[in-house]
Design a protein around this motif. Structure first.
Motif, PDB file in Angstrom:
ATOM      1  N   GLY A 425       0.749  -1.180  -0.112  1.00  0.00           N
ATOM      2  CA  GLY A 425      -0.006   0.066   0.093  1.00  0.00           C
ATOM      3  C   GLY A 425       0.959   1.283   0.009  1.00  0.00           C
ATOM      4  O   GLY A 425       2.182   1.232  -0.135  1.00  0.00           O
ATOM      5  N   HIS A 443      -1.252   2.257   4.087  1.00  0.00           N
ATOM      6  CA  HIS A 443      -2.407   1.963   3.687  1.00  0.00           C
ATOM      7  C   HIS A 443      -2.834   1.389   2.567  1.00  0.00           C
ATOM      8  O   HIS A 443      -2.256   1.807   1.609  1.00  0.00           O
ATOM      9  N   ALA A 444      -3.544   0.439   2.222  1.00  0.00           N
ATOM     10  CA  ALA A 444      -4.258  -0.300   1.132  1.00  0.00           C
ATOM     11  C   ALA A 444      -4.755   0.967   0.334  1.00  0.00           C
ATOM     12  O   ALA A 444      -5.644   1.819   0.744  1.00  0.00           O
ATOM     13  N   GLU A 446      -7.806   2.315  -1.740  1.00  0.00           N
ATOM     14  CA  GLU A 446      -9.236   1.888  -1.666  1.00  0.00           C
ATOM     15  C   GLU A 446      -9.806   1.092  -2.966  1.00  0.00           C
ATOM     16  O   GLU A 446      -9.585   1.555  -3.858  1.00  0.00           O
ATOM     17  N   GLY A 447     -10.458  -0.169  -2.430  1.00  0.00           N
ATOM     18  CA  GLY A 447     -10.936  -0.919  -3.483  1.00  0.00           C
ATOM     19  C   GLY A 447     -10.033  -1.782  -4.425  1.00  0.00           C
ATOM     20  O   GLY A 447     -10.393  -2.298  -5.390  1.00  0.00           O
ATOM     21  N   LYS A 476     -12.129  -8.608   2.002  1.00  0.00           N
ATOM     22  CA  LYS A 476     -12.403  -7.122   1.713  1.00  0.00           C
ATOM     23  C   LYS A 476     -13.308  -7.344   0.270  1.00  0.00           C
ATOM     24  O   LYS A 476     -12.975  -7.390  -0.848  1.00  0.00           O
ATOM     25  N   THR A 479     -13.930  -5.355  -3.673  1.00  0.00           N
ATOM     26  CA  THR A 479     -12.642  -4.877  -4.239  1.00  0.00           C
ATOM     27  C   THR A 479     -12.870  -4.877  -5.893  1.00  0.00           C
ATOM     28  O   THR A 479     -13.764  -5.645  -6.549  1.00  0.00           O
ATOM     29  N   LEU A 560      -7.149   6.269   0.087  1.00  0.00           N
ATOM     30  CA  LEU A 560      -6.576   4.998   0.723  1.00  0.00           C
ATOM     31  C   LEU A 560      -7.939   4.559   1.795  1.00  0.00           C
ATOM     32  O   LEU A 560      -8.868   5.460   2.020  1.00  0.00           O
ATOM     33  N   GLU A 561      -7.827   3.050   2.190  1.00  0.00           N
ATOM     34  CA  GLU A 561      -8.702   2.561   2.724  1.00  0.00           C
ATOM     35  C   GLU A 561      -9.042   3.468   4.132  1.00  0.00           C
ATOM     36  O   GLU A 561      -7.942   4.095   4.803  1.00  0.00           O
ATOM     37  N   GLY A 562     -10.037   3.534   4.905  1.00  0.00           N
ATOM     38  CA  GLY A 562     -10.554   3.935   5.732  1.00  0.00           C
ATOM     39  C   GLY A 562     -10.456   5.533   5.916  1.00  0.00           C
ATOM     40  O   GLY A 562     -10.560   6.061   6.924  1.00  0.00           O
TER      41      GLY A 562
END
Length: 710
Positions: A425, A443-444, A446-447, A476, A479, A560-562
């Motif tokens: 990420g 962080h990954a 997003e998606g 997840k 995705t 980013l995720e979150g």
């Protein structure tokens, strides 16, 4: 066929005269040690003992002319001698007979022919496929085998032959009629050698012991005490003669000579490369094969058995710091002089003393330190070491090597089937993809699943790739794409290609896009040949992860995720060179210990310079906030020591450190407000750590903070 240019006497070109005395002394010792070894192995090969001395003259001199190894010694040795002796028994030829004297040179001649063929075929490259654990186990196995062969001679008996069961049986039989004077003389000599090797390794103790042994034979009743000396040898040089090649059926000669040539090639090249790696030089494997062939050709013309590289004599030369093949020339020339006018001296040399010299050299050549190191770093490679070691002891030289090679390739397949891989990420404000497991600040996207696979992809590991991706997709939901970072993939086999096609179709049915990125261009050609060219044409194969994301319509700064804010850093903003994270990367679980060592080195520097400013500022300029705070915490633990060295006031220094920590907090709150709460939690954790380690410093820091609040 193309061959490298052959250089004659390569180890003696531009000779350094400083090495002359070492080479001469080492050569003389090697000659003396060769007497009992060569005579014993010649008898094992079915020849009179004197032929062992003949094999220690011209063959090793010619080997020295061609060899690129500055320290390896050629001579009559265990494995080829045992194979020839066994072949004679199979042919019904009695050892030492006139027929044996005619047959053995024929076998030696064809051994030389095979070795020349190996040279022409560049067979020396095969040694590149043998790992260091195999080499170490192989050398240690040979050393231990020869030691076990020599042990009965300490007990007053004769040398053993065969593999471990036969050797142990012979030792047991000899122990039943042990000669205690012989054992005492041998053990005392061995103890002296081992002690002097530690205290004064350059001192030629072996020469002193041989001279002392000869004197003892003259002044003491050695024969009455049952202490054996070497057999007397008639003076004279070997006769040169072309072997009668029609003496044996060709198919029989080819079978025996090929097995001996393979053993000589494998054993000597492995041992030579082991010594080369240990002492920091390189050899030309192909030219070594030519040197083996030349040495054995001369051996055949002088009536000797096949000649091999000798670990025991090489270890002796290494112990006495011989530097070039001048050692071999001195050893050969000395043996020549001995054969002409000094053979009477041989009969005065006590066997236990010479045996102790051989055992001492072999103990120094073992690689058990490597085994201990492998046990700590890789149990699998340690198993390979012991597999080769036990294989040599139980099954002989060539079988031990084969076992080690099989274990090496098995270990390579197992390692490749469990490759390094991770999901990657982005750290807020950065551009490069990093392992999500590095820390919570990564962080990954997003998606998107970005999966890095660091190994060639083949039948044994493609299942892991598929399972990792499918398991992550289960966790997840929603995705939109899977991106395979193939920067570590250099090749794909047909099984892996089929599985990638299946994975692609499965993802397509779920509406998930699939990309392969970051790999070398040659991989695209491989995919086309394996039937995956349609992935390229459909746009699923992209050069970088960034291009793949852009193809999906995801542009920088990536979401980013979150909901973590990922503000793009401007070109003028300072880039991070995070030293603490570099410690974590380099030292893993030992990172905190290494940080402490680094700070202790800074404190040592403070003792010399007295510059507190350099101590306080020198380490922080390229650190991110959280890591800088941890570094400061380590410095606080050494507050009293810094005060004592610098003479500065303790409260003043503590206040300086706290001021810096407050600046760090303000900076992170401004640049990354989403991380402020995590920073406060981390600060509390560091404070508790400081309270446990340095309660007095903790109390001082807390009192300073309370004053600031007021």
């Amino acid at each position: 066929m193309r061959f490298k240019r052959i250089t004659l006497a390569p180890t003696m070109r531009k000779y350094n005269r400083k090495n002359l005395m070492r080479d001469v002394i080492a050569g003389m010792i090697i000659m003396a040690v060769s007497i009992p070894i060569s005579m014993g192995y010649a008898q094992i090969a079915g020849l009179p003992a004197v032929y062992g001395l003949y094999g220690s003259v011209f063959p090793i001199i010619l080997f020295a002319v061609f060899s690129t190894s500055p320290q390896f010694i050629f001579g009559v040795d265990a494995a080829p001698a045992a194979l020839i002796g066994s072949a004679l028994l199979g042919m019904g030829i009695e050892g030492g007979s006139k027929e044996a004297l005619e047959v053995v040179p024929v076998l030696t001649f064809f051994v030389a022919v095979w070795l020349l063929a190996f040279y022409l075929m560049h067979a020396g490259k095969l040694v590149n496929y043998i790992s260091a654990p195999v080499m170490g186990g192989f050398i240690s196995g040979i050393c231990m085998t020869i030691i076990l062969m020599q042990v009965p001679k300490l007990l007053g008996g004769t040398a053993g032959t065969g593999e471990l069961p036969e050797l142990l049986e012979h030792i047991q039989e000899t122990a039943g009629r042990i000669n205690f004077p012989s054992l005492m003389l041998g053990l005392i000599s061995l103890a002296i050698l081992l002690t002097v090797k530690k205290v004064a390794p350059k001192f030629p103790m072996a020469v002193v012991l041989m001279a002392a042994g000869a004197v003892l034979t003259v002044v003491l009743p050695m024969e009455e005490w049952g202490i054996r000396t070497l057999e007397s040898v008639k003076p004279g040089l070997p006769q040169w003669k072309i072997p009668d090649l029609a003496l044996l059926p060709l198919n029989q000669v080819i079978t025996v000579s090929l097995s001996v040539a393979v053993v000589i090639m494998a054993e000597t090249l492995l041992a030579e490369n082991n010594f080369a790696q240990k002492n920091g030089y390189r050899i030309n494997d192909d030219q070594e094969l030519l040197a083996f062939a030349a040495g054995n050709l001369v051996a055949a013309l002088t009536g000797c058995c096949p000649i091999n590289g000798s670990v025991s004599r090489t270890a002796m030369g290494e112990q006495y710091q011989g530097k070039t093949q001048l050692m071999s020339i001195v050893a050969g020339a000395s043996m020549l002089i001995l054969l002409v006018c000094g053979t009477g001296f041989i009969g005065y040399l006590p066997v236990p003393v010479l045996t102790a010299i051989v055992i001492s050299a072999l103990l120094g050549a073992t690689e058990f330190k490597l085994a201990a190191k492998l046990w700590k770093v890789s149990r699998t490679e340690c198993l390979i070491f012991w597999g080769a070691f036990v294989g040599v002891l139980l099954l002989g030289t060539i079988n031990g090597v084969l076992i080690g090679i099989i274990l090496s390739f098995s270990e390579m397949v197992i390692r490749s089937s469990k490759p390094a891989r991770c999901f990657v990420g982005i750290q807020p404000g950065h551009r490069h993809f990093r392992d999500l497991a590095e820390g919570s600040q990564i962080h990954a996207v997003e998606g998107v699943l970005v999966y890095r696979f660091s190994s060639n992809l083949f039948f044994a590991n493609v299942n892991i790739l598929q399972q990792d991706i499918e398991a992550e997709l289960e966790k997840k939901k929603g995705t939109k794409a899977v991106i395979l970072d193939a920067s570590g993939i250099g090749s794909i086999d047909i099984t892996a290609a089929d599985r990638l096609a299946i994975l692609y179709e499965a993802l397509k049915e779920q509406g998930i896009r699939f990309y392969i990125t970051e790999h070398i261009a040659d991989l695209n050609e491989q995919m086309r040949k394996l039937g995956l060219g349609y992935l390229i044409s459909e746009g699923c194969v992209r050069r970088t992860i960034h291009i793949a994301l852009k193809d999906m319509g995801i542009n920088r700064p990536y979401p980013l995720e979150g909901g973590v804010d990922n503000e793009e850093r401007s070109a003028s903003r300072k880039r991070v060179d995070n030293r603490v994270q570099e410690f974590v990367w380099a030292f893993g679980s030992e990172s905190e210990t290494e940080i402490e060592k680094q700070i202790l080195r800074q404190i040592e520097q403070l003792k010399k310079s007295g510059d507190v400013e350099n101590l306080l500022h020198g380490s922080w300029s390229h650190m991110e906030a959280m890591d800088e705070d941890e570094w400061l915490e380590h410095l606080e633990e050494h507050l009293k020591e810094i005060v004592n060295i610098s003479g500065k006031d303790e409260k003043t220094l503590a206040a300086r450190l706290e001021e810096h920590r407050r600046e760090v907090h303000d900076r992170i709150a401004k640049e990354h407000p989403e991380l402020a709460e995590r920073f406060r939690e981390r600060r509390h954790h560091l404070d508790q750590h400081l309270k446990e380690r340095r309660p007095e410093v903790y109390e001082l820091v807390i009192s300073l903070r309370e004053k600031e609040r007021k």
